[in-house]
Design a protein around this motif. Structure first.
Motif, PDB file in Angstrom:
ATOM      1  N   CYS A 187       0.829  -1.207   0.000  1.00 13.12           N
ATOM      2  CA  CYS A 187       0.000   0.000   0.000  1.00 13.12           C
ATOM      3  C   CYS A 187       0.864   1.257   0.000  1.00 13.12           C
ATOM      4  CB  CYS A 187      -0.934   0.008   1.207  1.00 13.12           C
ATOM      5  SG  CYS A 187      -2.253  -1.216   1.113  1.00 13.12           S
ATOM      6  N   HIS A 239       1.161   6.469  -7.075  1.00 23.11           N
ATOM      7  CA  HIS A 239      -0.020   7.157  -7.596  1.00 23.11           C
ATOM      8  C   HIS A 239      -0.310   8.477  -6.859  1.00 23.11           C
ATOM      9  CE1 HIS A 239      -1.202   3.862 -10.273  1.00 23.11           C
ATOM     10  NE2 HIS A 239      -0.815   3.035  -9.310  1.00 23.11           N
ATOM     11  N   HIS A 240       0.715   9.009  -6.235  1.00 24.13           N
ATOM     12  CA  HIS A 240       0.628  10.329  -5.593  1.00 24.13           C
ATOM     13  C   HIS A 240      -0.531  10.412  -4.597  1.00 24.13           C
ATOM     14  CE1 HIS A 240       3.509  11.445  -8.676  1.00 24.13           C
ATOM     15  NE2 HIS A 240       2.659  11.039  -9.606  1.00 24.13           N
ATOM     16  N   GLY A 241      -0.675   9.355  -3.800  1.00 25.74           N
ATOM     17  CA  GLY A 241      -1.680   9.346  -2.746  1.00 25.74           C
ATOM     18  C   GLY A 241      -3.053   8.872  -3.169  1.00 25.74           C
ATOM     19  N   GLU A 242      -3.279   8.670  -4.448  1.00 22.41           N
ATOM     20  CA  GLU A 242      -4.577   8.206  -4.945  1.00 22.41           C
ATOM     21  C   GLU A 242      -4.754   6.728  -4.639  1.00 22.41           C
ATOM     22  OE1 GLU A 242      -8.063   7.870  -5.990  1.00 22.41           O
ATOM     23  OE2 GLU A 242      -7.280   9.833  -6.574  1.00 22.41           O
ATOM     24  N   VAL A 243      -5.884   6.352  -4.024  1.00 24.53           N
ATOM     25  CA  VAL A 243      -6.101   4.954  -3.640  1.00 24.53           C
ATOM     26  C   VAL A 243      -7.404   4.388  -4.207  1.00 24.53           C
ATOM     27  CG1 VAL A 243      -4.747   5.152  -1.527  1.00 24.53           C
ATOM     28  CG2 VAL A 243      -7.210   5.653  -1.463  1.00 24.53           C
ATOM     29  N   LYS A 244      -7.988   5.077  -5.172  1.00 24.76           N
ATOM     30  CA  LYS A 244      -9.285   4.661  -5.701  1.00 24.76           C
ATOM     31  C   LYS A 244      -9.247   3.235  -6.238  1.00 24.76           C
ATOM     32  CE  LYS A 244     -12.865   6.000  -9.025  1.00 24.76           C
ATOM     33  NZ  LYS A 244     -13.269   6.993 -10.062  1.00 24.76           N
ATOM     34  N   TYR A 269       2.179   1.685  -3.481  1.00 21.44           N
ATOM     35  CA  TYR A 269       1.098   2.079  -4.389  1.00 21.44           C
ATOM     36  C   TYR A 269       0.768   3.566  -4.231  1.00 21.44           C
ATOM     37  CZ  TYR A 269      -3.408   1.990  -6.786  1.00 21.44           C
ATOM     38  OH  TYR A 269      -4.445   2.241  -7.652  1.00 21.44           O
ATOM     39  N   LYS A 270       0.644   4.013  -2.994  1.00 22.86           N
ATOM     40  CA  LYS A 270       0.308   5.421  -2.744  1.00 22.86           C
ATOM     41  C   LYS A 270       1.398   6.355  -3.251  1.00 22.86           C
ATOM     42  CE  LYS A 270      -2.414   4.291   1.387  1.00 22.86           C
ATOM     43  NZ  LYS A 270      -2.433   4.338   2.872  1.00 22.86           N
TER      44      LYS A 270
END
Length: 376
Positions: free
Chosen positions: A305, A312-317, A308-309
């Motif tokens: 996680c 994706h620059h903090g995006e977790v959708k 991943y964050k």
């Protein structure tokens, strides 16, 4: 004539095939056609000897086995103007014969409902594809069917459909690798990253076209009598029963299409996560050692996680659930097993955990990608 009365629409090639007692080898080509040969190896194959050999095998197959599909579509990537189309156009005009050739502008002209224009064509090229054109699964499936199916239903506007044999060989051009997505089991599209060295060199391409025009028969004779022993047009990575050097561009496309949990594991094997920690252990897999990275399910997922964050620059959708992530990890043969640990107090305890080593992860990817030579 009525379609039912047509026995064979193949009118032959531009030249008559004259078999030779001694077949040509790759380096035995007539010196007059050297510009064509050098373009294959230096520009189209980008200096890769094995890919250059395969391209000659592919061209030769079209002439030596006109009633068989190669079942392998070439996908050529380069900046516009690098010379993707000129060889195929000149090959059609001066070597194979234009009646056997069709140049399409877009992919829809190949996989669309109305396809009567494809009937009787031995070589079909498809103009510049756009980003994502071959990333769509339905498009990909339709394309693979056309590449392999020898019986096709041809449909013309305002005309009855007809079923006939199809022996088309296909070449797709693209400016960007983002136009295509390859999965690990894809064996029908062979992507090639061409050289961009000759972009804008008008004199070079004029000379190449003139050479193919002046020596079309010599090119035909060389390819029609090229010794294909040890080569299978459906297996570009195999020569004389052995795996040759990998097409690195293809492997990169396959890696890019892997799920993100698998891409994360690749980043660990490439030492990109070693500044981060799981339970006090650096997230790293050193080569040539038996060093183990042990972690429980929740620890492994938490580390994923974080990666991943950051990616994706903090995006977790679209961040997957833990169970989905673990399923991907276990595709490499990694198992959640009870192993002995030493806790913070120095006591030995047994806990459920995943144990990763460089060799186990590498071997897992080799099995998953069906490539015994894969490395990070």
């Amino acid at each position: 004539p009525k379609p039912s009365e047509v026995f064979n629409r193949f009118g032959g090639f531009r030249y008559q095939y004259e078999p030779r007692e001694t077949k040509f080898k790759f380096d035995d080509y007539p010196r007059e056609i050297e510009p064509f040969i050098k373009h294959i190896y230096n520009v189209m194959a980008n200096g890769n000897r094995h890919i250059g050999n395969y391209l000659l095998v592919w061209f030769a197959f079209l002439l030596q086995f006109p009633a068989r599909k190669p079942e392998m579509c070439l996908f050529l990537i380069s900046i516009e103007g690098a010379g993707k189309g000129i060889v195929f156009e000149s090959f059609a005009k001066y070597v194979m014969g234009e009646d056997n050739f069709l140049a399409l502008r877009k992919l829809d002209d190949l996989i669309g409902h109305f396809n009567a224009h494809l009937e009787g064509k031995r070589l079909v090229t498809i103009g510049e594809t756009k980003d994502g054109d071959l990333a769509n699964k339905e498009t990909h499936r339709a394309l693979k069917n056309i590449i392999t199916d020898e019986r096709m239903v041809f449909v013309g506007k305002g005309k009855d459909s007809r079923t006939a044999m199809d022996y088309g060989a296909f070449v797709i051009f693209g400016n960007h690798a983002s136009a295509i997505s390859l999965d690990t089991g894809d064996r029908r599209i062979y992507p090639i990253q061409m050289s961009n060295e000759m972009i804008g060199n008008v004199a070079y391409f004029d000379a190449l076209s003139a050479n193919m025009k002046d020596h079309g028969y010599l090119i035909f004779d060389f390819l029609a009598n090229l010794d294909l022993t040890g080569y299978n047009v459906r297996q570009p990575a195999i020569a004389h029963g052995e795996r040759v050097a990998d097409n690195q561009f293809r492997m990169q496309l396959v890696e890019d299409s892997l799920t993100e949990p698998l891409q994360w594991l690749i980043s660990i094997a490439q030492h990109e996560q070693k500044c981060k920690f799981i339970g006090g252990q650096p997230i790293d897999l050193p080569e040539r050692t038996n060093a183990e990275l042990k972690c429980q399910q929740s620890e492994l997922y938490a580390a994923y996680c974080d990666w991943y964050k950051e990616k994706h620059h903090g995006e977790v959708k679209f961040l997957c659930k833990m169970r989905t992530m673990l399923i991907e990890v276990e595709k490499l043969g990694v198992k959640n097993e009870k192993r002995q640990w030493v806790d913070e107090n120095g006591d030995r305890v047994r806990k459920w955990c995943y144990t990763l080593t460089f060799s186990s992860v590498r071997d897992g990817f080799r099995a998953l990608l069906k490539n015994p030579n894969y490395d990070f």
